[in-house]
Structures are given as structure tokens and as C-alpha cells.
Design an enzyme around this catalytic site. Structure first.
Site, short mmCIF file in Angstrom:
data_model
loop_
_atom_site.label_atom_id
_atom_site.label_comp_id
_atom_site.label_asym_id
_atom_site.label_seq_id
_atom_site.Cartn_x
_atom_site.Cartn_y
_atom_site.Cartn_z
N LYS A 50 0.98 -1.14 0.05
CA LYS A 50 0.06 0.02 -0.01
C LYS A 50 1.10 1.13 -0.13
O LYS A 50 1.88 1.37 0.97
CB LYS A 50 -0.92 -0.07 1.34
CG LYS A 50 -2.25 0.52 1.14
CD LYS A 50 -2.91 0.18 2.41
CE LYS A 50 -4.44 1.07 2.33
NZ LYS A 50 -4.94 0.51 3.79
O1 G3P Z 1 -9.41 2.04 4.73
C1 G3P Z 1 -9.09 3.09 5.27
C2 G3P Z 1 -9.51 3.19 6.54
O2 G3P Z 1 -8.68 2.56 7.37
C3 G3P Z 1 -9.75 4.75 7.25
O3 G3P Z 1 -10.92 4.85 7.79
O4 G3P Z 1 -12.66 5.75 9.31
O5 G3P Z 1 -10.17 6.07 9.48
O6 G3P Z 1 -11.35 7.22 8.00
P1 G3P Z 1 -11.33 5.98 8.66
#
Ligand code: G3P
Length: 217
Positions: A83
Site C-alpha cells: 500500500k
Molecule cells: O481503509 C481506510 C480506513 O482505515 C480509514 O478509515 O474511518 O479512519 O477514515 P477512517
């Protein structure tokens, strides 16, 4: 639509994997921090458990360092997807690692133009972040639809991996739009099973079964 689980929590992955709900896993430095585990160890454990792609994120910011980190991460297992962030250096690393035959997931995508660049650089996955756009009063699902249209217009093979999913509704909307993959925290995947009418209906069935003294076993 494939389901990836967005976590480095081994027990949570195992529970969903046993139900056949896990087509892959995504992690990032924040999720590794939350697990409290060493990145190489926990990622190896996940790769051994899950058949599909497991995203492990580089932490370097310069292309050459990202490439070196990506090569090391890819040595963990054959199902590693390296990634990299959607920066100019990240795109350079994506091109090199993709040309080496490694799966690459380009993350932190917030625009259709960024997604177009990632596809040109040979990304296996592009990760548009829905929830973080919604947080800014924008529509993250619109971005998924825009990328779907653009990729389909030109036959780009990069998979749209909808990320930053916060609600069960995001999952069904992504499926309607045609995202190839959605990655969500375990709690969101489990919440997809919930419906108030299911609970209400079941309460009535339980009551009636008791009143009628129904026995099966
Ligand atoms: O897949 C990306 C994720 O881990 C981010 O999620 O909820 O932190 O925006 P969030």
C-alpha cells in the site's frame, strides 16, 4: 463485490473468515498501532489465515524508500498488496512495484483525477476514502461512482476498493455503484445483518412459540 476487512485484529478477522466473509484484509499504520503488534509479525499471521490480498502500508515518503519498504513487505507472503499513498512519489513507487509483478494498493485517494493517475501507474487497487469526504460535508459515494464511470470508459483494470467505510449503508451503496471491493471494519460488516423488523418479528415468533409450547428438540 468483494469484502475486505479493515483491521489488524487477528481474532476479528478469524471470526469473519470462518463465515466466508473475508476476501482480503487491509491495514494501515493506524490499525497496526491499534493492534499493538509488530507490523511484520501481525501481517504474516494475517497472510497465513486469509487467502486473498492483504494490504500492508509503507511508511516512507520518498519513492526509493517506499520501493525498498514495499519489496520487504512483499517478502512476507505471496498475497501481500503493497500500500502506497497517492502522492507523486507514491505513484512512482506504484509503477516500479507493479512492473515487478507485485500487487499495489494506492491509498488516500480523494479525487477522480488521483484515481486516474493510479490506474495509469498500474495500481492493482485504488482506495478512495468515502467517510473522510463525508466528514467534510462532501459525498464520498459520488467519488466511487465517478471513478467507476472513468475506469469503465477506458477499460482500466485497477480495482476500485472503497475505503473509509463507516456505515452498513455505505456497503450496499458501494455494491449498487459497482465498486469491485469494499473494505470495512468488522463492526460495520456485522451491522449489515441488523434490521429493526427482523428483531421485532423474531420477538413475536419467540412469544408465539412459547405460548404454543412448540418444541423441536
Ligand atoms: O481503509 C481506510 C480506513 O482505515 C480509514 O478509515 O474511518 O479512519 O477514515 P477512517
Amino acid at each position: 463485490m468483494k469484502f475486505f476487512v479493515d483491521t489488524a485484529d487477528i481474532d476479528a478477522i478469524a471470526e469473519l473468515n470462518d463465515l466466508g466473509m473475508v476476501d482480503g484484509v487491509t491495514t494501515n499504520p493506524s490499525l497496526i498501532k491499534k493492534s499493538g503488534r509488530d507490523i511484520l509479525e501481525v501481517t504474516k499471521e494475517i497472510c497465513d489465515m486469509v487467502d486473498g490480498p492483504v494490504s500492508a502500508e509503507v511508511i516512507a515518503l520518498k519513492a526509493e524508500d517506499m520501493i525498498a519498504e514495499g519489496r520487504k513487505l512483499a517478502e512476507i507472503a505471496e498475497n501481500i498488496a503493497v500500500k502506497v499513498p497517492l502522492t507523486w512519489d507514491g505513484l512512482k513507487a506504484c509503477k516500479v512495484l507493479s512492473d515487478e509483478g507485485k500487487m499495489v494498493n494506492v491509498t488516500l485517494c480523494f479525487s477522480a483525477n488521483q484515481a486516474l493517475l493510479a490506474a495509469k501507474a498500474g495500481a492493482t487497487f485504488i482506495s478512495p476514502f468515502i467517510g473522510r469526504l463525508d466528514d467534510l460535508n462532501m459525498d464520498g459515494l459520488d467519488l466511487i461512482a465517478d471513478i467507476r464511470e472513468i475506469y469503465d470508459n477506458y477499460g482500466f483494470e485497477t480495482n476500485i476498493l472503497a475505503a473509509s467505510i463507516r456505515t452498513a449503508n455505505h456497503m450496499s451503496e458501494c455494491a449498487k455503484i459497482g465498486a469491485d471491493v469494499a473494505t470495512a471494519p468488522p463492526a460495520v460488516i456485522k451491522a449489515m445483518a441488523n434490521h429493526i423488523l427482523t428483531d421485532k418479528g423474531l420477538d413475536q415468533f419467540v412469544k408465539d412459540a412459547a405460548e404454543a409450547k412448540i418444541k423441536i428438540l
